[in-house]
Scaffold this active site. Structure first.
Site, mmCIF file in Angstrom:
data_model
loop_
_atom_site.group_PDB
_atom_site.id
_atom_site.type_symbol
_atom_site.label_atom_id
_atom_site.label_comp_id
_atom_site.label_asym_id
_atom_site.label_seq_id
_atom_site.Cartn_x
_atom_site.Cartn_y
_atom_site.Cartn_z
ATOM 1 N N LYS A 94 0.839 -1.217 0.000
ATOM 2 C CA LYS A 94 0.000 0.000 0.000
ATOM 3 C C LYS A 94 0.868 1.259 0.000
ATOM 4 O O LYS A 94 0.496 2.276 -0.570
ATOM 5 C CB LYS A 94 -0.932 0.015 1.218
ATOM 6 C CG LYS A 94 -2.038 -1.026 1.150
ATOM 7 C CD LYS A 94 -3.371 -0.429 0.732
ATOM 8 C CE LYS A 94 -4.347 -1.527 0.382
ATOM 9 N NZ LYS A 94 -5.647 -1.167 -0.028
ATOM 10 N N LYS B 44 -11.318 -2.826 -5.979
ATOM 11 C CA LYS B 44 -12.278 -1.724 -6.106
ATOM 12 C C LYS B 44 -11.578 -0.456 -6.570
ATOM 13 O O LYS B 44 -12.110 0.314 -7.340
ATOM 14 C CB LYS B 44 -12.916 -1.418 -4.743
ATOM 15 C CG LYS B 44 -13.675 -2.563 -4.150
ATOM 16 C CD LYS B 44 -14.284 -2.109 -2.827
ATOM 17 C CE LYS B 44 -14.346 -3.232 -1.829
ATOM 18 N NZ LYS B 44 -13.145 -3.318 -0.973
ATOM 19 N N LYS C 155 -4.550 -8.129 -9.016
ATOM 20 C CA LYS C 155 -5.706 -8.549 -8.232
ATOM 21 C C LYS C 155 -6.892 -7.650 -8.582
ATOM 22 O O LYS C 155 -6.724 -6.431 -8.703
ATOM 23 C CB LYS C 155 -5.332 -8.390 -6.747
ATOM 24 C CG LYS C 155 -6.468 -8.618 -5.771
ATOM 25 C CD LYS C 155 -6.030 -8.197 -4.356
ATOM 26 C CE LYS C 155 -7.240 -7.960 -3.489
ATOM 27 N NZ LYS C 155 -7.016 -7.234 -2.274
HETATM 28 N N1 AQP Z 1 -9.469 -9.996 -6.218
HETATM 29 C C1 AQP Z 1 -9.874 -10.651 -5.136
HETATM 30 N N2 AQP Z 1 -9.911 -11.996 -5.144
HETATM 31 C C2 AQP Z 1 -10.337 -12.703 -4.041
HETATM 32 N N3 AQP Z 1 -10.749 -12.102 -2.913
HETATM 33 C C3 AQP Z 1 -10.724 -10.762 -2.863
HETATM 34 N N4 AQP Z 1 -11.062 -9.873 -1.899
HETATM 35 C C4 AQP Z 1 -10.856 -8.621 -2.357
HETATM 36 N N5 AQP Z 1 -10.394 -8.641 -3.620
HETATM 37 C C5 AQP Z 1 -10.300 -9.958 -3.961
HETATM 38 C C6 AQP Z 1 -11.575 -10.243 -0.587
HETATM 39 O O1 AQP Z 1 -12.719 -9.442 -0.321
HETATM 40 C C7 AQP Z 1 -12.792 -9.222 1.084
HETATM 41 C C8 AQP Z 1 -13.124 -7.786 1.355
HETATM 42 O O2 AQP Z 1 -12.090 -6.989 0.854
HETATM 43 P P1 AQP Z 1 -11.783 -5.568 1.469
HETATM 44 O O3 AQP Z 1 -12.810 -4.642 1.041
HETATM 45 O O4 AQP Z 1 -11.599 -5.671 2.940
HETATM 46 O O5 AQP Z 1 -10.375 -5.140 0.952
HETATM 47 P P2 AQP Z 1 -9.475 -5.488 -0.239
HETATM 48 O O6 AQP Z 1 -8.973 -6.890 -0.191
HETATM 49 O O7 AQP Z 1 -8.425 -4.439 -0.226
HETATM 50 O O8 AQP Z 1 -10.482 -5.319 -1.456
HETATM 51 P P3 AQP Z 1 -10.254 -4.544 -2.803
HETATM 52 O O9 AQP Z 1 -11.422 -4.783 -3.641
HETATM 53 O O10 AQP Z 1 -8.905 -4.864 -3.385
HETATM 54 O O11 AQP Z 1 -10.320 -3.034 -2.352
HETATM 55 P P4 AQP Z 1 -9.244 -1.872 -2.429
HETATM 56 O O12 AQP Z 1 -9.077 -1.570 -3.877
HETATM 57 O O13 AQP Z 1 -9.870 -0.749 -1.681
HETATM 58 O O14 AQP Z 1 -7.959 -2.350 -1.801
HETATM 59 C C9 AQP Z 1 -11.468 -9.669 1.704
HETATM 60 O O15 AQP Z 1 -11.674 -10.889 2.421
HETATM 61 C C10 AQP Z 1 -10.575 -9.894 0.527
HETATM 62 O O16 AQP Z 1 -9.667 -10.964 0.747
#
Ligand code: AQP
Length: 326
Positions: A112, A195, A192
């Site tokens: 990050k 969002k 990955k």
């Molecule tokens: N690409 C992914 N594949 C599998 N699992 C995923 N998760 C997120 N992206 C993937 C799982 O979703 C849950 C909630 O995620 P989060 O909102 O806590 O944070 P994150 O992992 O940081 O999700 P994003 O979508 O990648 O958001 P941003 O862009 O804000 O960082 C978690 O259990 C995660 O493992």
């Protein structure tokens, strides 16, 4: 007595099929077996640059999408993290018992840091402490996590152990419940699905937009022309088939791709049909919820009330144990 689980999702953008396959679908399967608490963790989402005017909508959108996906409010508690101030209070206490070096070695922090070079705030570093509070405030025994969160959960267990050793047994050491889904890649076929990366398919993507996104999604980069044979093992579209298509269709795609009997567009059309069929009821449910915001607000308010009680009890115990006056 059912064991209690806690998990959360950040309202850092639109909930996508990576979140669904990696987390939400798993949560839905746990509803009957565990006492489930799920949160829209908005305080986690403010550690990256965001627009305050958009955050409230995103929080509500996240709650609606979770309900539409199948987190039935009758079977779980759903709330918004910032509505319960004890989360940040407990975080401060965990700050005081956690060595900085434990936080600095977290791989997500290292990633990050590079993604947010213009905004390396201390919230990025102390993220696992807020996560520890989210879980331990409710004394959750089990936490469903994806691969990417295993390291954080180990630290949460370490924090619980450290607190218990120093101040007397207070918290359980929560066990991970690993999700079977792999890390879902984005439309670029590589990173990955996230969002914040604009490489996602929203869980409630409209039909037209779904096709527009799939049509241009990256497949096997070595397959440049229709007649070139492809390698499904490295193709992200093929990976998505494994979640949405029947065994027969998967075999058809695998063989057709390797022999160039089918082109990427044929393969994508089949995936589109299946993803769209899967999402249609979710989209419709979400639209109903869009028209019924009061229902969603009530669900979140009930969740807040239920969690508030438990959060207050835990904090009374914690304050007494660490020796502050109350
Ligand atoms: N690409 C992914 N594949 C599998 N699992 C995923 N998760 C997120 N992206 C993937 C799982 O979703 C849950 C909630 O995620 P989060 O909102 O806590 O944070 P994150 O992992 O940081 O999700 P994003 O979508 O990648 O958001 P941003 O862009 O804000 O960082 C978690 O259990 C995660 O493992």
């Amino acid at each position: 007595m059912k064991q209690r689980i806690f998990s959360g999702i950040q309202p850092s953008g639109v909930i996508h099929i990576g979140n669904y396959l990696g987390a939400i679908r798993n949560w839905i399967n746990l509803l009957d077996k565990y006492e489930c608490i799920f949160a829209v963790v908005d305080y986690h989402a403010i550690t990256v640059t965001y627009k305050p005017t958009e955050l409230q909508d995103r929080i509500l959108e996240a709650a609606k999408t979770l309900i539409a996906a199948g987190l039935e409010p009758e079977k779980c508690t759903l709330f918004v993290q910032s509505q319960i101030p004890e989360h940040t209070e407990l975080t401060w206490i965990f700050n005081a018992i956690t060595p900085v070096s434990d936080l600095e070695r977290m791989t997500q922090y290292k990633d990050k840091k590079y993604q947010n070079m213009d905004n390396i705030n201390s919230g990025l570093l102390t993220y696992p402490l807020l996560m520890a509070s989210d879980i331990l405030l409710y004394k959750a025994q089990v936490v469903p996590v994806g691969d990417d969160q295993v390291q954080h959960l180990e630290l949460v267990r370490e924090i619980a152990r450290r607190f218990n050793n120093r101040f007397g047994v207070t918290f359980p050491e929560p066990q991970p419940l690993l999700s079977k889904a792999q890390r879902i890649r984005g439309l670029d076929g590589n990173a990955k699905m996230s969002k914040s990366q604009n490489n996602y398919i929203a869980l409630v993507e409209e039909e037209d937009e779904l096709w527009n996104k799939l049509r241009v999604a990256v497949t096997d980069p070595a397959r440049k022309r229709r007649n070139d044979p492809g390698n499904p093992c490295i193709c992200n579209i093929f990976t998505l088939h494994s979640y949405f298509s029947s065994d027969e269709e998967i075999k058809w795609v695998e063989k057709g791709c390797k022999t160039a009997d089918i082109g990427c567009i044929d393969c994508k059309k089949t995936l589109f049909k299946n993803v769209n069929n899967h999402m249609k009821p979710l989209r419709e449910k979400k639209k109903e919820l869009d028209k019924n915001q009061n229902y969603v607000r009530n669900v979140l308010e009930n969740g807040r009330k239920r969690c508030s009680r438990q959060a207050r009890e835990t904090m009374e115990e914690v304050r007494e144990k660490i020796g502050v006056f109350y």
